[in-house]
Design an enzyme around this catalytic site. Structure first.
Site, PDB file in Angstrom:
ATOM      1  N   SER A  61       1.713   4.181   8.748  1.00  0.00           N
ATOM      2  CA  SER A  61       2.925   3.404   8.472  1.00  0.00           C
ATOM      3  C   SER A  61       3.042   3.266   6.969  1.00  0.00           C
ATOM      4  CB  SER A  61       2.820   2.010   9.074  1.00  0.00           C
ATOM      5  OG  SER A  61       1.927   1.205   8.312  1.00  0.00           O
ATOM      6  N   ASP A  62       4.247   3.044   6.483  1.00  0.00           N
ATOM      7  CA  ASP A  62       4.373   2.580   5.108  1.00  0.00           C
ATOM      8  C   ASP A  62       3.737   1.184   5.075  1.00  0.00           C
ATOM      9  OD1 ASP A  62       5.033   2.209   2.458  1.00  0.00           O
ATOM     10  OD2 ASP A  62       7.069   2.963   2.684  1.00  0.00           O
ATOM     11  N   CYS A  63       3.503   0.671   3.860  1.00  0.00           N
ATOM     12  CA  CYS A  63       2.650  -0.516   3.801  1.00  0.00           C
ATOM     13  C   CYS A  63       3.320  -1.740   4.393  1.00  0.00           C
ATOM     14  CB  CYS A  63       2.171  -0.722   2.379  1.00  0.00           C
ATOM     15  SG  CYS A  63       1.048   0.630   1.977  1.00  0.00           S
TER      16      CYS A  63
END
Ligand SMILES: *[C@@H]1O[C@H](CO)[C@@H](O)[C@H](O)[C@H]1NC(C)=O
Ligand SMILES: *[C@@H]1O[C@H](CO)[C@@H](O)[C@H](O)[C@H]1NC(C)=O
Ligand SMILES: *[C@@H]1O[C@H](CO)[C@@H](O)[C@H](O)[C@H]1NC(C)=O
Ligand SMILES: *[C@@H]1O[C@H](CO)[C@@H](O)[C@H](O)[C@H]1NC(C)=O
Ligand SMILES: *[C@@H]1O[C@H](CO)[C@@H](O)[C@H](O)[C@H]1NC(C)=O
Ligand SMILES: *[C@@H]1O[C@H](CO)[C@@H](O)[C@H](O)[C@H]1NC(C)=O
Ligand SMILES: *[C@@H]1O[C@H](CO)[C@@H](O)[C@H](O)[C@H]1NC(C)=O
Length: 790
Positions: free
Chosen positions: A308-310
Site C-alpha cells: 500500500s502507499d503509506c
C-alpha cells in the site's frame, strides 16, 4: 502519508544489528552451519517452496508482524527485522526510513528529477542511470544504510499541469512512461532478462525464459516498485485530497492512458513490486480493488509483492469511508491481493480481523509467500548477503567520477531550449566579459534535486556553473524566495543587470510550489517573478536569457512574446550537476537536445476542474481534454517542443505504405474480431488478432543536421489514426529514438512499431481496437500514409 498519522516517519529502525557501529553479531538467516538445515534455506528448492517452508515455522503473531514496512525479526529462525521502505526515484533518497546517510556513506548521486531525464527521450540514458543508482543502493545496503526494496519508479501519467508530483514522472505520454518504466526497472533490478544495449531502441518484448517458475535466489539485485496504481495524480484541489479522492475513469481512458505504464512496468520491466494508491478508482479504494490488483498479478504476471502507499489502508476507512471499521478495511485489502501495508495499520488490526473471522490465516499466508519470495530472490536467505555477488560494493562505489559524469550527462541531455531568437545562444565565451545571474534559486544548490532527493555528492548552484565560465559574474536574488511576495530586491537585481554584458534570469518554481500533498493553483510564475523578469529585461543592455526551474508547466507567454527575452531554457530539477550542464549549454560546449515530455498549457487551463479525470475533450461541455493526444485548446509549448543550436531535416528511408492483417481472417471474423458497418470494415479488436507479427514494421529514418554544431537529436514519430472510432486521439507517439548527429552530416535510425500496441487505442468499452484504413505517420513536417487492410 497523511500528516496526522504520527508513525515512524523519519525514525530509523532497520537492521540495527547490521550497522557497522553495532557490536552485536549480525543476524542472517541461513548462515551455515547452524541454520541451513531449514528447508527455506535449501537453494535447490523453488522459491515458493522455500517461502512456504518459512511460513510453516511462524506463529500467527509472527506472521502479522511481517505485514508492515517495519517487519519484525524472528530471532529464533535467524531472521532479522527488515525495513521494506527505501526510496530511489532519481538517486538514493531519505523519504523512506530505509535509507540513511548517517554512516560510512554520507552522500550519493542526485541525478536530475525524472521529468527532466524523460526529456532526453534516451532509453540508454534511463537504463544507465537506473543501474548507477542500483550500484549505490547496494553499496549502501552493505553498510547498513539502505534496504533492498525500493519504491520507484513513479509512472503515473502527468495528466494535469498543476499536479505537485508530475516532476517525479516521465511525463504525460503513456508510451514514453512505459518505455521509461521498462528501462528503469530492468536497469535497477539487474539480474536476468536485462535489455541489451541497442535493443532498448526497439520495441521488442523480450521473451522471458523464466515465465514458468517463480525466479531464483539472486535473480534480483534490488527490487523496484511501480507506483501508484492507479490514476493517482492529484494531491490537493478544493475539497479533494489524494486521501479522499475518487478518480472516476472511463474504461477507455483506463485502458489507453492510465494503465499502459504499469502494464509495461510489470510485464516487460518485470518489476517485483506494485504500490496501490490512496485514491479510489470508480468508487473502490485502489488497495481494496481486487480487479485492479488481480490485473497486475494474473494478467500482467506480477512476480512480487503489492504494497500500500503509506497508510493507504487507514485511509480506506478514515478518508474514503469505504468500510465501517478497521477490521473490514484490513479484510478488504488482504482479500483484494495487497500484501503489505506501509504503516502500522495491519499490525494493529489484523488479529481482531482474524478473531472476527473477517480474515483467514491463509489470507496472510498468501501475502507472506509474495513477501518472502521477493526477499529470497534478493538473496536475503542465503547467509550473509555481504558474501554474495554484490557484497563487495561499498563507499568506493558511491559518488565515483563515472557516476558524477553520468549525472552531468543526464542534465545535459534533458535540458530543453524553448526559445532562441536570432540564434542569440550560444554565447561566445571570449565575448562575454561580464555576466549577471539573477533569481531566488540561482545561487541555491539545495533546490536542484526536486522531490525525493537525498544528500548529493556535491551541491553546486547554477551561479557556480556560470562562474566557471565568466570570472566577472555577479549575483542578485531579486526576490527573497520563489514565492516572491516583495519587490524589495528588484533594485539590486536591476543594478547588476545594467552593469553586465549579459544577463541570465532564473525564474520558475521549486518544492514550495509543487510537491507531495501540494498542487499548484496557477501556472503563472509565482508572486512578482514576472515583474522581476520584465524589469530586469528592460534594464539590460542585451536581451536576457530566461532559465525556468521546476517540474510543472509554466505559462510564460509573456516571455515567449518579449523581444527583450531572447532565449528561454527549461532545466526542470537538473540534479547535482545541473549548474555545470546549464552553463555548458549557454556557452555552447553542449548543444541542447531535450524535448518537453508534457504540454505546457496557458493559465486558462486552471479553469478545468482538476478532479475531472477524462482525457478526451468534450466540446459540448467546454471540456478541452488533456495532454497532446486529446487537448484541443491553445498551448504555450507543445509536447515534444525543444530547439537546438542546429536544425534538422528528415527523410524516410523506408516506411511501409500498406500492411495486411494476416492469419485466419475467417476465424477472426467469426470471433467477432472485426467491426463492420455495411460493406465497410472499420476496425479490428487487438485481442482477437491472430498474430501481431505481420503488423510490426520498422521505419528507417535519416536525420540531417543542417546546422554548424554537432548535437544529440530526438526523433519523434507520431501517427494519426483514421477517425472511425469515438475517442481517437488527435495524434499519438508511436516511436522515438535519440541520435547523436554531426554538423552537415546525416544519421540514420530505425524505429520499430508494433501496430497492435502503438497504432491502437481503446474504444468506449475499454477494448483496444486497431482502425483499418489510412493512418498518417508524422515526422517533423513530413507525412506518410500507412494503410492497414485485412
Ligand atoms: C534440498 O532440497 C532438495 C530437493 O528437494 C533435496 O533433494 C535435498 O535433500 C535438500 N537438502 C537438504 C539439506 O535438505
Ligand atoms: C519496528 O518494529 C519493532 C518491533 O519489531 C519495534 O520495536 C520498533 O519500534 C518499530 N520501529 C518503528 C520505527 O516503528
Ligand atoms: C548517526 O549515527 C550515530 C552512531 O550510530 C548516532 O550516534 C547519531 O545520533 C546519528 N545521527 C543522526 C543525525 O541520526
Ligand atoms: C518566502 O518568503 C516570505 C517572506 O517574503 C515568507 O513569508 C515565506 O514563508 C517564504 N516562503 C517559503 C516557502 O519559504
Ligand atoms: C532553423 O531554421 C529556421 C527556419 O528556416 C530558422 O528560422 C532558424 O534560424 C534555424 N535555426 C538554426 C539554429 O539554424
Ligand atoms: C544516450 O545516453 C547514453 C548514455 O548516457 C549516451 O551514451 C548516448 O550518447 C546518448 N544518446 C544521445 C543521442 O544523446
Ligand atoms: C557545414 O556546411 C556549411 C555550408 O556548406 C559550411 O559553411 C560549414 O562550414 C559546414 N560546417 C562544418 C562543421 O563542416
Amino acid at each position: 502519508m497523511p500528516p496526522h498519522f504520527p508513525l515512524f516517519f523519519f525514525v530509523f529502525f532497520f537492521l540495527s544489528s547490521f550497522s557497522s557501529s553495532s557490536t552485536r553479531k549480525p543476524l542472517f538467516p541461513c548462515e551455515p552451519p547452524k541454520q541451513n538445515s531449514y528447508q527455506f534455506c535449501n537453494t535447490s528448492l523453488p522459491i515458493s517452496s522455500r517461502a512456504r517452508s518459512l511460513i510453516s515455522h511462524l506463529t500467527l503473531q509472527e506472521k502479522i508482524r511481517q505485514l508492515s514496512n517495519n517487519a519484525s525479526a524472528v530471532p529464533r529462525l535467524g531472521i532479522p527485522a527488515y525495513q521494506w521502505w527505501s526510496e530511489s526515484l532519481h538517486g538514493l533518497a531519505t523519504n523512506g526510513p530505509g535509507v540513511s546517510f548517517n554512516g560510512s556513506i554520507a552522500a550519493a548521486a542526485a541525478f536530475p528529477q525524472v521529468l527532466l531525464m524523460a526529456a532526453s527521450f534516451n532509453r540508454s540514458l534511463w537504463s544507465s542511470v537506473a543501474s548507477a543508482v542500483a550500484v549505490e543502493a547496494r553499496a549502501m545496503y552493505n553498510y547498513g544504510q539502505a534496504g533492498l526494496t525500493f519504491w520507484a519508479p513513479n509512472v503515473n501519467v502527468f495528466r494535469d499541469p498543476r499536479w505537485g508530483r508530475g516532476q517525479e514522472t516521465p511525463g504525460e505520454d503513456p508510451m514514453v512512461g512505459s518505455a521509461f518504466a521498462v528501462e528503469f526497472v530492468k536497469g535497477f533490478q539487474g539480474g536476468n532478462g536485462r535489455i541489451e544495449s541497442g535493443i532498448g531502441e526497439k520495441i521488442r518484448v523480450l521473451e522471458d525464459d523464466q515465465d514458468d517458475d517463480d525466479g531464483k535466489s539472486g535473480d534480483l539485485m534490488l527490487s523496484a516498485c511501480c507506483k501508484h496504481l492507479t490514476a493517482y495524480d492529484l494531491e490537493m484541489w478544493g475539497s479533494f485530497s489524494r486521501y479522499n479522492f475518487n478518480a472516476v475513469i472511463t474504461d477507455q481512458d483506463f485502458e489507453d492512458t492510465y494503465q499502459p505504464p504499469f502494464r509495461s512496468c510489470v510485464q516487460q520491466g518485470k518489476a517485483s513490486c506494485v504500490m496501490c494508491s490512496y485514491n479510489a478508482v470508480n468508487g473502490v479504494p485502489a488497495c481494496a480493488q481486487k480487479d485492479l490488483l488481480a490485473q497486475a498479478r494474473d494478467k500482467w504476471g506480477l512476480k512480487g509483492y503489492i504494497t500500500s502507499d503509506c497508510d493507504a489502508v487507514a485511509t480506506v476507512l478514515e478518508y474514503q469511508h469505504y468500510t465501517k471499521n478497521p477490521e473490514d478495511a484490513v479484510a478488504d485489502v488482504l482479500k483484494a491481493g495487497m500484501d503489505i501495508n506501509c504503516g502500522t495499520y495491519l499490525l494493529r488490526h489484523t488479529l481482531a480481523a482474524i478473531q472476527q473471522e473477517k480474515v483467514l490465516e491463509e489470507d496472510i499466508d498468501r501475502a507472506l509467500i509474495n513477501l518472502f519470495s521477493v526477499q529470497i530472490r534478493l538473496g536475503l536467505f542465503d547467509g550473509d548477503p555481504r558474501k554474495g555477488k554484490y557484497g563487495r560494493l561499498g563507499p568506493q562505489d558511491v559518488c565515483t567520477s563515472e557516476t558524477k559524469k553520468l549525472a552531468l550527462e543526464a542534465a545535459r541531455q534533458g535540458i530543453v531550449l524553448l526559445k532562441n531568437d536570432k540564434k542569440f545562444l550560444p554565447l561566445k565565451k571570449d565575448v562575454v566579459s561580464s555576466l549577471a545571474v539573477i533569481g531566488p534559486l540561482a545561487d541555491d544548490g539545495t533546490k536542484l534535486g526536486g522531490g525525493y532527493t537525498g544528500v548529493p555528492c556535491s551541491q553546486k548552484s547554477l551561479f557556480d556553473g556560470f562562474r566557471d565560465y565568466v570570472k566577472k559574474t555577479s549575483y542578485a536574488a531579486g526576490c527573497f524566495n520563489v514565492s516572491c511576495y516583495s519587490d524589495e530586491g528588484f533594485d539590486e537585481a536591476i543594478n547588476i543587470a545594467k552593469e553586465a554584458d549579459y544577463v541570465v534570469v532564473v525564474a520558475g518554481i521549486d518544492l514550495s510550489q509543487e510537491t507531495e500533498d501540494h498542487d499548484r493553483v496557477s501556472l503563472l510564475l509565482p508572486g512578482k517573478q514576472m515583474a522581476l523578469v520584465s524589469s530586469v529585461a528592460a534594464a539590460s543592455k542585451n536581451p536576457v536569457i530566461l532559465v525556468l526551474t521546476g517540474g510543472g508547466p509554466l505559462d510564460v507567454l509573456f516571455a515567449e512574446k518579449s523581444p527583450q527575452i531572447a532565449s528561454m531554457i527549461w532545466v526542470g530539477y537538473p540534479g547535482q550537476e545541473g549548474g555545470r550542464a546549464l552553463a555548458e549549454i549557454i556557452f555552447g560546449d553542449v548543444n541542447p537536445g531535450g524535448r518537453l515530455p508534457m504540454t505546457w498549457y496557458p493559465e486558462a487551463f486552471t479553469n478545468v476542474p482538476m478532479n475531472d479525470m477524462r482525457m478526451r475533450a468534450d466540446p459540448s461541455r467546454g471540456y478541452p481534454g488533456r495532454t497532446y493526444r486529446f487537448y484541443t485548446g491553445s498551448r504555450v509549448y507543445a509536447f515534444g517542443q525543444g530547439l537546438s543550436y542546429s536544425n534538422y531535416t528528415y527523410r524516410f528511408l523506408s516506411v511501409p505504405s500498406k500492411l495486411s492483417v494476416s492469419g485466419s481472417f475467417e476465424d477472426a471474423f467469426r470471433e467477432n474480431a472485426i467491426h463492420q458497418v455495411g460493406d465497410q470494415l472499420d476496425y479490428i479488436y487487438i485481442d482477437a488478432v491472430p498474430s501481431c507479427d505481420s503488423l510490426r514494421f520498422s521505419v528507417e529514418i535519416s536525420t540531417m543536421n543542417v546546422g554548424d554544431m554537432d548535437g544529440a537529436h530526438v526523433v519523434l514519430l507520431f501517427s494519426r489514426p483514421p477517425k472511425v472510432v469515438q475517442g481517437a486521439p488527435e495524434k499519438q507517439l508511436i516511436g522515438f529514438s535519440s541520435v547523436n548527429t554531426i554538423s552537415n552530416g546525416s544519421t540514420s535510425t530505425s524505429i520499430l512499431v508494433d501496430s497492435c500496441m502503438h497504432l491502437s487505442f481503446a474504444n468506449e468499452k475499454g477494448r483496444r481496437v486497431l482502425p483499418l484504413g489510412d493512418h498518417t505517420l508524422f515526422l517533423g513536417d513530413l507525412e506518410s500514409t500507412l494503410s492497414i487492410e485485412t
